[in-house]
Scaffold this active site. Sequence first.
Site, PDB file in Angstrom:
ATOM      1  CB  SER A 184      26.393 -17.681  18.321  1.00 52.02           C
ATOM      2  OG  SER A 184      26.545 -18.511  19.452  1.00 52.02           O
ATOM      3  CG  HIS A 212      27.379 -15.461  14.534  1.00 49.07           C
ATOM      4  ND1 HIS A 212      26.155 -15.788  14.015  1.00 49.07           N
ATOM      5  CD2 HIS A 212      27.734 -16.496  15.338  1.00 49.07           C
ATOM      6  CE1 HIS A 212      25.763 -16.952  14.507  1.00 49.07           C
ATOM      7  NE2 HIS A 212      26.706 -17.404  15.312  1.00 49.07           N
ATOM      8  CE  LYS A 249      25.807 -19.931  12.209  1.00 48.91           C
ATOM      9  NZ  LYS A 249      26.753 -20.564  13.111  1.00 48.91           N
TER      10      LYS A 249
HETATM   11  C1  LIG Z   1      26.780 -21.817  13.798  1.00 49.11           C
HETATM   12  C2  LIG Z   1      28.037 -21.846  14.573  1.00 49.11           C
HETATM   13  C3  LIG Z   1      28.898 -22.937  14.511  1.00 49.11           C
HETATM   14  C4  LIG Z   1      28.520 -24.215  13.816  1.00 49.11           C
HETATM   15  O1  LIG Z   1      28.571 -24.084  12.441  1.00 49.11           O
HETATM   16  P1  LIG Z   1      27.702 -25.080  11.540  1.00 49.11           P
HETATM   17  O2  LIG Z   1      28.280 -24.942  10.194  1.00 49.11           O
HETATM   18  O3  LIG Z   1      26.299 -24.593  11.643  1.00 49.11           O
HETATM   19  O4  LIG Z   1      27.886 -26.449  12.119  1.00 49.11           O
HETATM   20  C5  LIG Z   1      30.105 -22.832  15.162  1.00 49.11           C
HETATM   21  N1  LIG Z   1      30.438 -21.746  15.875  1.00 49.11           N
HETATM   22  C6  LIG Z   1      29.605 -20.687  15.981  1.00 49.11           C
HETATM   23  C7  LIG Z   1      30.024 -19.502  16.793  1.00 49.11           C
HETATM   24  C8  LIG Z   1      28.383 -20.717  15.348  1.00 49.11           C
HETATM   25  O5  LIG Z   1      27.541 -19.694  15.486  1.00 49.11           O
END
Ligand SMILES: *Cc1c(COP(=O)(O)O)cnc(C)c1O
Length: 402
Positions: A184, A212, A249
């Site tokens: 990330s 991602h 995302k």
């Molecule tokens: C954003 C993210 C999360 C957390 O997800 P949320 O739904 O925002 O709590 C977990 N793992 C990775 C790799 C992320 O980028």
Amino acid sequence: MSGHQLFEHSLNARLQGRIERQLQRKRRQLESPTGPEVVVDGKQLLSFCSNDYLGLANHPDVVAAFKRGLDEYGAGSGASHLVTGHTAAHTALEEELAAFTGRSRALLFSSGYMANVGVLTTLLDDKDQVFQDKLNHASLLDGGLFCGANFRRYPHKDMKRLDTMMDGAGTEGLRMIVSDGVFSMDGDVAPLGQLLKIADRHRAVTMIDDAHGFGCLGKQGGGLIEAAQERGAIIDETRLPILMCTLGKALGTAGAFVAGSEALIESLIQFCRPYIYTTAMPAAVAVATRQSLQLVKTEGWRREHLRSHVQRFRKGAAELSLPLLDSPTQIQIVMLGTPERALAASSALEQKGILVAAIRPPTVPPGTSRLRITFSAAHTGQQVDQLLSALSELKLPPLPSS
Ligand SMILES: *Cc1c(COP(=O)(O)O)cnc(C)c1O
């Protein structure tokens, strides 16, 4: 001092430490939907720091579906999934996500953080062992700590070290390898093939968090796994038993899911406390997500557009000799080292009307403060050029060679 004064005093001492090290966080206030152009604290800015990679968070069809969901189910779900919070919309989305990822079943969570902590604390305990990439997302690292298993972290993507680490570890209990699919804060991709080979060799199970990659990689947006399968690998749920993806995302809504075998999903429903003891995500979120999943699958041009931005940016950044990390994805990193340099670069860009977040410890290791630039299919090529031109005016010195 009274108890309350002592309390306030200790809070303030800790906060002061953060401020002194330039690590203090501030929340910006948006006065617009997320998108390439946002209004932040009263100013219109061109933003490169949203994870809405495909531009679906404010897509009219997704918003309309959300409204239909509200009309049908109301605003709140009213209870946890195991009481009365689970609707036909949740079931339909779970079935579509299972089919899309080629897994037997999928289970929705209210957030990715909860999904990761929930999976690890449900499946592992102090008799077990968990091996994680050092740069895994905080939610995976927290899950690894909370579950009480013997927790080892290997240097970023260092498969040799992972292999020897596992050679040296006992064969007691369940052994699990856990990695981000696309990292990330770095944008690079896990060496999935090698990782699965090592897991096979040590009779370990693997969990991938594709927050991602999901929606962005693969012809249909199936993520890292679909992309690997396009190159001939077979990565079904027997090889990769635990897949976690987020919905906030690329899919533009909120929440997350875990996909895998019948036994995995049923175990989570029965034993996963962050699944059981929380109110179900509103059904309207599930209705909206079904619509965005449809767009992910059918509108491949969004991924092509995104890829073209990445190429355009990397070419331009190379011409400017910017200290870029080697990332093939929509997450692009300008490495600056100290928090001061990262903050200075971010605020200089903001002066030019461009929003790029400075990422500092503890989100990233000390000495690796950076600008994290994220592209969206909703950006135009011209906006990418605008970013490059603003970056060129920063006159960033190259990374000191180490
Ligand atoms: C954003 C993210 C999360 C957390 O997800 P949320 O739904 O925002 O709590 C977990 N793992 C990775 C790799 C992320 O980028």
